[in-house]
Enzyme design. Structure first.
Site, mmCIF file in Angstrom:
data_model
loop_
_atom_site.group_PDB
_atom_site.id
_atom_site.type_symbol
_atom_site.label_atom_id
_atom_site.label_comp_id
_atom_site.label_asym_id
_atom_site.label_seq_id
_atom_site.Cartn_x
_atom_site.Cartn_y
_atom_site.Cartn_z
ATOM 1 N N GLY A 14 0.771 -1.235 0.000
ATOM 2 C CA GLY A 14 0.000 0.000 0.000
ATOM 3 C C GLY A 14 0.799 1.280 0.000
ATOM 4 N N SER A 15 2.030 1.260 -0.518
ATOM 5 C CA SER A 15 2.829 2.491 -0.504
ATOM 6 C C SER A 15 2.209 3.559 -1.412
ATOM 7 C CB SER A 15 4.273 2.212 -0.901
ATOM 8 O OG SER A 15 4.349 1.654 -2.201
ATOM 9 N N ASN A 16 1.668 3.156 -2.551
ATOM 10 C CA ASN A 16 1.003 4.138 -3.423
ATOM 11 C C ASN A 16 -0.307 4.616 -2.813
ATOM 12 O OD1 ASN A 16 2.694 4.632 -5.711
ATOM 13 N ND2 ASN A 16 2.275 2.559 -6.416
ATOM 14 N N MET A 93 -3.921 -6.808 -7.697
ATOM 15 C CA MET A 93 -3.328 -7.892 -8.478
ATOM 16 C C MET A 93 -4.360 -8.776 -9.179
ATOM 17 S SD MET A 93 -0.321 -6.957 -8.075
ATOM 18 C CE MET A 93 0.480 -8.261 -8.987
ATOM 19 N N ARG A 94 -5.508 -8.211 -9.521
ATOM 20 C CA ARG A 94 -6.530 -8.994 -10.224
ATOM 21 C C ARG A 94 -6.974 -8.254 -11.479
ATOM 22 N NH1 ARG A 94 -8.346 -13.305 -7.668
ATOM 23 N NH2 ARG A 94 -7.530 -13.559 -5.550
ATOM 24 N N LEU A 95 -7.121 -9.003 -12.564
ATOM 25 C CA LEU A 95 -7.714 -8.422 -13.765
ATOM 26 C C LEU A 95 -9.182 -8.122 -13.508
ATOM 27 C CD1 LEU A 95 -6.278 -10.507 -16.751
ATOM 28 C CD2 LEU A 95 -5.968 -8.064 -16.336
ATOM 29 N N ASN A 110 -4.597 2.929 -13.765
ATOM 30 C CA ASN A 110 -3.639 2.023 -13.145
ATOM 31 C C ASN A 110 -2.234 2.608 -13.291
ATOM 32 O OD1 ASN A 110 -2.720 -0.482 -11.959
ATOM 33 N ND2 ASN A 110 -2.064 -1.135 -14.004
ATOM 34 N N HIS A 112 1.849 1.330 -13.678
ATOM 35 C CA HIS A 112 2.611 0.143 -14.055
ATOM 36 C C HIS A 112 4.102 0.478 -14.052
ATOM 37 C CE1 HIS A 112 3.214 -3.765 -15.928
ATOM 38 N NE2 HIS A 112 4.069 -3.192 -16.759
#
Length: 205
Positions: A14-16, A93-95, A110, A112
């Site tokens: 959760g750093s972002n 981490m889920r599509l 998102n 990346h």
């Protein structure tokens, strides 16, 4: 409900998420507020961050549902209840399925850890170093249902130093992420992001 309201989806440390929440508290998010954390791993460290920051959470365990669409419909109901303007994926981490992607088209982003379209998918930092690139970086993009294929909103390049390790380069990448993501969310809150097909224009304030 007034103001520009943001929900953050995260699965890990959760750093972002923390960077976005702190930016909002310090008035650096363009007037936006972080109203909700959505997390598919109730024991993830990001949940503790949200609790300490006083930000509500929607926690769920995917295997307890019959399908991705089922739990995403539950999430959408929560987002609508809170009148969320922007959905921000930050290490989620889920599509996503069309249940969320279609509902929040143009309002779903998102981050990346590569310069897309290079090195999409998992372990982008490792992919880039294994390939031997001299530049990599960070991309913020719209989510369109593909694997890191949505229109690009913003990018920052980072030089790959000689003898760089995956761990050391990850630290550099994550530092840039924590700076860039709040800047981009602030642009959304200020109405300065224009999407036309695949082209994204960032309007001057």
């Amino acid at each position: 409900m007034s103001g520009y309201r943001v929900a953050v989806f995260a699965s890990g440390t959760g750093s972002n998420f923390q960077a976005l929440a702190e930016a909002a508290a310090e008035g650096r998010l363009g007037g936006a507020t972080v109203e909700l954390l959505v997390c598919d791993k109730p024991a993830a460290p990001v949940v503790g961050r949200a609790e300490r920051l006083g930000i509500p959470t929607h926690l769920f365990v995917p295997k307890q549902y019959g399908s991705r669409e089922e739990y995403e419909a539950e999430i959408v109901a929560k987002l609508e209840e809170l009148d969320i303007d922007l959905v921000v994926l930050a290490g989620y981490m889920r599509l996503l399925t069309s249940v969320i992607v279609d509902k929040y088209a143009g309002r779903l982003i998102n981050i990346h850890p590569s310069l897309l379209p290079a090195f999409p998918g998992t372990n982008a930092i490792g992919q880039a170093l294994d390939y031997g690139v001299k530049l990599s970086g960070v991309t913020v993009h719209f989510v369109d249902g593909g694997m890191d294929t949505g229109p690009i909103i913003a990018q920052r390049a980072i030089e790959v130093a000689e003898h760089e390790t995956e761990e050391s380069f990850a630290q550099a990448v994550h530092a840039v992420e924590r700076a860039l993501y709040p800047q981009v969310v602030a642009l959304f809150a200020q109405g300065r992001v224009k999407l036309d097909g695949r082209k994204v224009t960032l309007l001057k304030g």
